[in-house]
Design a protein around this motif. Structure first.
Motif, PDB file in Angstrom:
ATOM      1  N   PRO A   1      -0.505 -18.539   5.858  1.00  0.00           N
ATOM      2  CA  PRO A   1       0.325 -17.334   5.941  1.00  0.00           C
ATOM      3  C   PRO A   1       0.617 -16.986   7.394  1.00  0.00           C
ATOM      4  N   ASP A   2       1.770 -16.488   7.596  1.00  0.00           N
ATOM      5  CA  ASP A   2       2.188 -16.099   8.936  1.00  0.00           C
ATOM      6  C   ASP A   2       1.286 -14.972   9.450  1.00  0.00           C
TER       7      ASP A   2
ATOM      8  N   ARG B   1       0.631 -10.958   8.159  1.00  0.00           N
ATOM      9  CA  ARG B   1      -0.681 -10.436   7.774  1.00  0.00           C
ATOM     10  C   ARG B   1      -1.024  -9.199   8.601  1.00  0.00           C
ATOM     11  N   ILE B   2      -0.692  -9.215   9.879  1.00  0.00           N
ATOM     12  CA  ILE B   2      -0.945  -8.040  10.736  1.00  0.00           C
ATOM     13  C   ILE B   2      -0.094  -6.860  10.266  1.00  0.00           C
ATOM     14  N   THR B   3       1.142  -7.135   9.893  1.00  0.00           N
ATOM     15  CA  THR B   3       2.020  -6.070   9.389  1.00  0.00           C
ATOM     16  C   THR B   3       1.468  -5.469   8.106  1.00  0.00           C
ATOM     17  N   ARG B   4       0.976  -6.332   7.199  1.00  0.00           N
ATOM     18  CA  ARG B   4       0.385  -5.820   5.948  1.00  0.00           C
ATOM     19  C   ARG B   4      -0.840  -4.962   6.225  1.00  0.00           C
ATOM     20  N   ALA B   5      -1.682  -5.404   7.161  1.00  0.00           N
ATOM     21  CA  ALA B   5      -2.875  -4.629   7.507  1.00  0.00           C
ATOM     22  C   ALA B   5      -2.479  -3.291   8.130  1.00  0.00           C
ATOM     23  N   ALA B   6      -1.489  -3.317   9.017  1.00  0.00           N
ATOM     24  CA  ALA B   6      -1.020  -2.071   9.641  1.00  0.00           C
ATOM     25  C   ALA B   6      -0.418  -1.132   8.597  1.00  0.00           C
ATOM     26  N   ASP B   7       0.298  -1.704   7.629  1.00  0.00           N
ATOM     27  CA  ASP B   7       0.846  -0.871   6.542  1.00  0.00           C
ATOM     28  C   ASP B   7      -0.261  -0.166   5.779  1.00  0.00           C
ATOM     29  N   GLU B   8      -1.365  -0.884   5.522  1.00  0.00           N
ATOM     30  CA  GLU B   8      -2.490  -0.264   4.818  1.00  0.00           C
ATOM     31  C   GLU B   8      -3.065   0.902   5.618  1.00  0.00           C
ATOM     32  N   LEU B   9      -3.221   0.699   6.924  1.00  0.00           N
ATOM     33  CA  LEU B   9      -3.754   1.786   7.758  1.00  0.00           C
ATOM     34  C   LEU B   9      -2.802   2.969   7.791  1.00  0.00           C
ATOM     35  N   LEU B  10      -1.506   2.695   7.894  1.00  0.00           N
ATOM     36  CA  LEU B  10      -0.523   3.777   7.890  1.00  0.00           C
ATOM     37  C   LEU B  10      -0.502   4.508   6.552  1.00  0.00           C
ATOM     38  N   LEU B  11      -0.525   3.746   5.459  1.00  0.00           N
ATOM     39  CA  LEU B  11      -0.553   4.389   4.140  1.00  0.00           C
ATOM     40  C   LEU B  11      -1.808   5.238   3.975  1.00  0.00           C
ATOM     41  N   GLY B  12      -2.927   4.718   4.450  1.00  0.00           N
ATOM     42  CA  GLY B  12      -4.176   5.478   4.366  1.00  0.00           C
ATOM     43  C   GLY B  12      -4.130   6.741   5.196  1.00  0.00           C
ATOM     44  N   GLY B  13      -3.600   6.640   6.410  1.00  0.00           N
ATOM     45  CA  GLY B  13      -3.477   7.834   7.244  1.00  0.00           C
ATOM     46  C   GLY B  13      -2.536   8.853   6.640  1.00  0.00           C
TER      47      GLY B  13
ATOM     48  N   MET C   1     -12.095   3.397   3.789  1.00  0.00           N
ATOM     49  CA  MET C   1     -11.257   2.738   2.789  1.00  0.00           C
ATOM     50  C   MET C   1     -10.047   2.098   3.456  1.00  0.00           C
ATOM     51  N   GLY C   2      -9.494   2.767   4.455  1.00  0.00           N
ATOM     52  CA  GLY C   2      -8.359   2.192   5.171  1.00  0.00           C
ATOM     53  C   GLY C   2      -8.723   0.899   5.872  1.00  0.00           C
ATOM     54  N   LEU C   3      -9.883   0.882   6.503  1.00  0.00           N
ATOM     55  CA  LEU C   3     -10.330  -0.336   7.184  1.00  0.00           C
ATOM     56  C   LEU C   3     -10.593  -1.458   6.178  1.00  0.00           C
ATOM     57  N   LEU C   4     -11.194  -1.120   5.047  1.00  0.00           N
ATOM     58  CA  LEU C   4     -11.455  -2.124   4.017  1.00  0.00           C
ATOM     59  C   LEU C   4     -10.155  -2.708   3.468  1.00  0.00           C
ATOM     60  N   LEU C   5      -9.206  -1.848   3.111  1.00  0.00           N
ATOM     61  CA  LEU C   5      -7.940  -2.333   2.565  1.00  0.00           C
ATOM     62  C   LEU C   5      -7.133  -3.094   3.606  1.00  0.00           C
ATOM     63  N   ALA C   6      -7.182  -2.661   4.869  1.00  0.00           N
ATOM     64  CA  ALA C   6      -6.487  -3.389   5.933  1.00  0.00           C
ATOM     65  C   ALA C   6      -7.100  -4.773   6.109  1.00  0.00           C
ATOM     66  N   ALA C   7      -8.431  -4.867   6.066  1.00  0.00           N
ATOM     67  CA  ALA C   7      -9.096  -6.169   6.184  1.00  0.00           C
ATOM     68  C   ALA C   7      -8.717  -7.069   5.015  1.00  0.00           C
ATOM     69  N   LEU C   8      -8.701  -6.513   3.804  1.00  0.00           N
ATOM     70  CA  LEU C   8      -8.310  -7.308   2.630  1.00  0.00           C
ATOM     71  C   LEU C   8      -6.857  -7.765   2.731  1.00  0.00           C
ATOM     72  N   ALA C   9      -5.978  -6.873   3.181  1.00  0.00           N
ATOM     73  CA  ALA C   9      -4.566  -7.226   3.331  1.00  0.00           C
ATOM     74  C   ALA C   9      -4.381  -8.331   4.361  1.00  0.00           C
ATOM     75  N   PHE C  10      -5.218  -8.346   5.375  1.00  0.00           N
ATOM     76  CA  PHE C  10      -5.138  -9.369   6.414  1.00  0.00           C
ATOM     77  C   PHE C  10      -5.712 -10.698   5.937  1.00  0.00           C
ATOM     78  N   VAL C  11      -6.823 -10.647   5.218  1.00  0.00           N
ATOM     79  CA  VAL C  11      -7.544 -11.858   4.835  1.00  0.00           C
ATOM     80  C   VAL C  11      -6.931 -12.555   3.625  1.00  0.00           C
ATOM     81  N   LEU C  12      -6.534 -11.781   2.618  1.00  0.00           N
ATOM     82  CA  LEU C  12      -5.997 -12.393   1.396  1.00  0.00           C
ATOM     83  C   LEU C  12      -4.669 -13.085   1.689  1.00  0.00           C
ATOM     84  N   PRO C  13      -4.472 -14.270   1.174  1.00  0.00           N
ATOM     85  CA  PRO C  13      -3.252 -15.027   1.481  1.00  0.00           C
ATOM     86  C   PRO C  13      -1.959 -14.287   1.143  1.00  0.00           C
ATOM     87  N   ARG C  14      -1.944 -13.585   0.031  1.00  0.00           N
ATOM     88  CA  ARG C  14      -0.728 -12.859  -0.355  1.00  0.00           C
ATOM     89  C   ARG C  14      -0.852 -11.367  -0.115  1.00  0.00           C
TER      90      ARG C  14
END
Length: 158
Positions: free
Chosen positions: A7-8, A12-24, A72-85
């Motif tokens: 995965p690009d 993955r960084i964008t998905r993780a950042a989206d999770e942090l933004l959504l959480g905030g 929860m934001g950190l956990l979801l951001a980590a999952l969004a970064f690590v999971l292939p999709r």
């Protein structure tokens, strides 16, 4: 035998950042919901009674929710970064909506905590479904509004 392309990293960084933004954004929305509910439906005993008329409540509450939602934001951001999709969008939205709604439910000790969690999940699932269905049209708006809410919460002090 071909292997699937990695995965690009930028995606993955964008998905993780989206999770942090959504959480905030969810944290600040939850804080505003709690403040609104407390104003409309006064609670018999609450932390809010101690500073109910305090001007500091308007900035302390979002800060508290940002801190409480951070793990929860950190956990979801980590999952969004690590999971292939990445995470399924509906899953992510359901988690944030559940936390925001559960925060309101926990204000009322007459409702058992587990019951308010079940109610929050029941309300969050259709909300997540509607938001996910319209995600392409609202992604930019959610990113911008979440970023604005988080920045306002972080800089809003007397």
């Amino acid at each position: 035998m071909q292997t699937a392309p990695a995965p690009d990293r930028r995606r993955r960084i964008t998905r993780a950042a989206d999770e942090l933004l959504l959480g905030g954004g969810a944290a600040v929305v939850a804080a505003m919901l709690v403040l609104a509910v407390v104003r409309v439906f006064p609670i018999q005993f609450s932390v809010f009674e101690w500073e109910y008329r305090s001007g500091a409540l308007i900035w302390k509450t979002p800060w508290g929710f940002l801190i409480a939602f951070a793990p929860m934001g950190l956990l979801l951001a980590a999952l969004a970064f690590v999971l292939p999709r990445g995470l399924a969008l509906r899953t992510s939205l359901a988690v944030w909506a559940t936390l925001a709604l559960w925060s309101v439910g926990l204000l009322y000790p007459e409702i058992h905590g587990w019951a308010s969690l079940v109610l929050a999940i029941g309300l969050a699932l259709p909300i997540a479904r509607v938001l996910a269905r319209r995600w392409e049209g609202t992604r930019g708006a959610l990113r911008v509004s979440s970023a604005i809410l988080v920045v306002l919460a972080l800089v809003a002090r007397p």
